[in-house]
Write a protein that holds these residues in place. Structure first.
Motif, PDB file in Angstrom:
ATOM      1  N   ALA A  34      13.273  42.110  47.605  1.00  0.00           N
ATOM      2  CA  ALA A  34      14.006  42.958  48.550  1.00  0.00           C
ATOM      3  C   ALA A  34      12.943  43.720  49.650  1.00  0.00           C
ATOM      4  CB  ALA A  34      15.020  43.893  47.872  1.00  0.00           C
ATOM      5  N   SER A  35      13.478  43.407  50.770  1.00  0.00           N
ATOM      6  CA  SER A  35      12.800  44.305  52.046  1.00  0.00           C
ATOM      7  C   SER A  35      13.000  45.691  51.949  1.00  0.00           C
ATOM      8  CB  SER A  35      13.408  43.736  53.292  1.00  0.00           C
ATOM      9  OG  SER A  35      14.696  43.991  53.604  1.00  0.00           O
ATOM     10  N   ALA A  36      12.347  46.496  52.702  1.00  0.00           N
ATOM     11  CA  ALA A  36      12.104  47.925  52.867  1.00  0.00           C
ATOM     12  C   ALA A  36      13.866  48.088  53.627  1.00  0.00           C
ATOM     13  CB  ALA A  36      11.416  48.368  53.660  1.00  0.00           C
ATOM     14  N   GLU A  37      14.233  47.420  54.304  1.00  0.00           N
ATOM     15  CA  GLU A  37      15.533  47.966  54.802  1.00  0.00           C
ATOM     16  C   GLU A  37      16.591  47.667  53.716  1.00  0.00           C
ATOM     17  OE1 GLU A  37      13.436  45.609  56.279  1.00  0.00           O
ATOM     18  OE2 GLU A  37      12.773  46.872  58.053  1.00  0.00           O
ATOM     19  N   GLN A  38      16.732  46.736  53.136  1.00  0.00           N
ATOM     20  CA  GLN A  38      17.509  46.374  51.943  1.00  0.00           C
ATOM     21  C   GLN A  38      17.378  47.553  50.918  1.00  0.00           C
ATOM     22  OE1 GLN A  38      16.196  42.389  50.994  1.00  0.00           O
ATOM     23  NE2 GLN A  38      18.126  41.571  51.699  1.00  0.00           N
ATOM     24  N   ILE A  39      16.304  48.029  50.549  1.00  0.00           N
ATOM     25  CA  ILE A  39      16.244  48.908  49.552  1.00  0.00           C
ATOM     26  C   ILE A  39      16.709  50.290  50.155  1.00  0.00           C
ATOM     27  CG2 ILE A  39      14.435  50.479  48.533  1.00  0.00           C
ATOM     28  CD1 ILE A  39      12.536  48.040  48.229  1.00  0.00           C
ATOM     29  N   GLU A  40      16.576  50.579  51.598  1.00  0.00           N
ATOM     30  CA  GLU A  40      17.245  51.553  52.374  1.00  0.00           C
ATOM     31  C   GLU A  40      18.725  51.601  52.198  1.00  0.00           C
ATOM     32  OE1 GLU A  40      16.888  55.665  53.375  1.00  0.00           O
ATOM     33  OE2 GLU A  40      15.207  54.313  52.638  1.00  0.00           O
ATOM     34  N   ALA A  41      19.170  50.522  52.355  1.00  0.00           N
ATOM     35  CA  ALA A  41      20.334  50.250  52.291  1.00  0.00           C
ATOM     36  C   ALA A  41      21.344  50.634  51.080  1.00  0.00           C
ATOM     37  CB  ALA A  41      20.996  48.833  52.857  1.00  0.00           C
ATOM     38  N   VAL A  42      20.549  50.090  49.953  1.00  0.00           N
ATOM     39  CA  VAL A  42      20.928  50.289  48.502  1.00  0.00           C
ATOM     40  C   VAL A  42      20.959  51.862  48.102  1.00  0.00           C
ATOM     41  CG1 VAL A  42      20.566  49.875  46.135  1.00  0.00           C
ATOM     42  CG2 VAL A  42      20.556  48.019  47.790  1.00  0.00           C
ATOM     43  N   ARG A  43      19.846  52.406  48.926  1.00  0.00           N
ATOM     44  CA  ARG A  43      19.792  53.878  48.431  1.00  0.00           C
ATOM     45  C   ARG A  43      20.915  54.865  49.036  1.00  0.00           C
ATOM     46  NH1 ARG A  43      14.899  54.170  49.885  1.00  0.00           N
ATOM     47  NH2 ARG A  43      13.901  54.421  47.596  1.00  0.00           N
ATOM     48  N   ARG A  44      21.235  54.315  50.270  1.00  0.00           N
ATOM     49  CA  ARG A  44      22.295  55.068  51.154  1.00  0.00           C
ATOM     50  C   ARG A  44      23.775  54.871  50.324  1.00  0.00           C
ATOM     51  NH1 ARG A  44      19.592  53.380  55.827  1.00  0.00           N
ATOM     52  NH2 ARG A  44      21.214  51.683  56.057  1.00  0.00           N
ATOM     53  N   GLN A  45      23.848  53.511  49.813  1.00  0.00           N
ATOM     54  CA  GLN A  45      25.116  53.164  49.340  1.00  0.00           C
ATOM     55  C   GLN A  45      25.395  53.566  47.903  1.00  0.00           C
ATOM     56  OE1 GLN A  45      25.307  48.963  48.610  1.00  0.00           O
ATOM     57  NE2 GLN A  45      27.146  48.992  47.739  1.00  0.00           N
ATOM     58  N   MET A  46      24.189  54.123  47.076  1.00  0.00           N
ATOM     59  CA  MET A  46      24.393  54.812  46.073  1.00  0.00           C
ATOM     60  C   MET A  46      24.247  56.243  45.992  1.00  0.00           C
ATOM     61  SD  MET A  46      24.999  52.385  43.708  1.00  0.00           S
ATOM     62  CE  MET A  46      24.868  50.486  43.464  1.00  0.00           C
TER      63      MET A  46
END
Length: 308
Positions: free
Chosen positions: A42-54
């Motif tokens: 996963a890219s940094a943007e994807q990780i950050e999106a997951v972090r916000r989602q959870m």
């Protein structure tokens, strides 16, 4: 009595709250949950999106407050991977783990009680040394090694018992035995020391001088007075067995809370691991509380010692 119970309940609730907070913090600090959920590539943007989602981008105390509020409502969250409610996952497996823990405790008491009594009857004799050696051996052997040896002997070589699953009573024989062997040493030593202390009392010597048989003294006089510490230890052991079934359930592929915890730790399924931590902690604390209350009811002197 009610004052004693109220004080113990307040202390128990504070301990539960502390354990939940510390456990929550340690699990969050153990690694980046968002990166684990997003995957290795996963890219940094994807990780950050997951972090916000959870909701992992919120302050830790805010996340804990949300989790605690949900826990009070019976909502322990959902698994990160199966998306099932954690409470549903637990309810489907708690019966299996309870059978293992309670069965192991019953077997451990059935073995340790008579052996501890026999050792106390003949202190420093060959029988006492044999019992002590058995207790030491039971404590020294790792549960996973013992489980593998039993699988190899009784499951593969002799084919007497099934080696995995939990569909029939025979499936529980080996895992219950493994768990019981781990609990026997402490119970045996407690029985022996308690009996030795009671047998040294004046009223026991008086009973012996009157010609009362040794068996009658042990059962009707000594055992009833020596059993109080054993009650507390049995409660502690039951809590330990509930939490210690992870290895045994993994070896025997028993679909209980232990196996669920093992798989959740491997995958980084935080809600399930947090719920398991709280389940084991609450069970341990509640069982200890009930044992203290029962001991205080059986021996009112304990209330005076702990409240005075």
């Amino acid at each position: 009595m009610w004052g004693f119970i109220r004080g113990k309940v307040i202390v128990s609730l504070l301990v539960m709250l502390t354990v939940s907070l510390v456990g929550f913090a340690l699990l969050h600090l153990s690694g980046d949950l968002a990166a684990t959920l997003a995957g290795e590539n996963a890219s940094a943007e994807q990780i950050e999106a997951v972090r916000r989602q959870m909701g992992l981008d919120q302050p830790l105390l805010a996340q804990y407050a949300q989790w605690l509020a949900g826990a009070f409502r019976g909502d322990l969250g959902a698994s990160f991977f199966s998306r099932e409610a954690v409470s549903t996952l637990f309810l489907a497996r708690i019966g299996t783990t309870a059978i293992l823990a309670v069965g192991a405790l019953i077997l451990a008491i059935a073995v340790s009680l008579p052996l501890g009594m026999l050792a106390a009857l003949r202190p420093n004799s060959w029988l006492d040394r044999l019992v002590s050696a058995l207790a030491l051996a039971g404590q020294a052997v790792p549960s996973f090694f013992l489980a593998l040896m039993m699988v190899s002997l009784f499951g593969v070589t002799l084919r007497w018992l099934p080696i995995s699953g939990s569909t029939t009573p025979l499936h529980f024989v080996m895992p219950i035995t493994v768990l019981a062997i781990g609990a026997i040493p402490a119970l045996m030593r407690m029985t022996r020391s308690g009996m030795l202390e009671v047998l040294d009392q004046d009223y026991i010597r008086t009973a012996r001088s009157k010609g009362v048989s040794g068996v009658r003294i042990m059962v009707r006089h000594a055992l009833l007075n020596a059993i109080l510490p054993l009650i507390s230890l049995s409660a502690v052991q039951l809590g330990t067995l509930l939490g210690g079934s992870v290895i045994v359930e993994s070896v025997f592929a028993i679909d209980g809370i232990g196996l669920l915890t093992y798989r959740s730790i491997q995958r980084g399924d935080f809600p399930v691991v947090q719920a398991t931590l709280m389940f084991v902690s609450v069970a341990y604390i509640v069982l200890t509380l009930l044992a203290d209350i029962l001991n205080a009811w059986l021996d009112p002197r304990l209330q005076q010692r702990r409240t005075g």
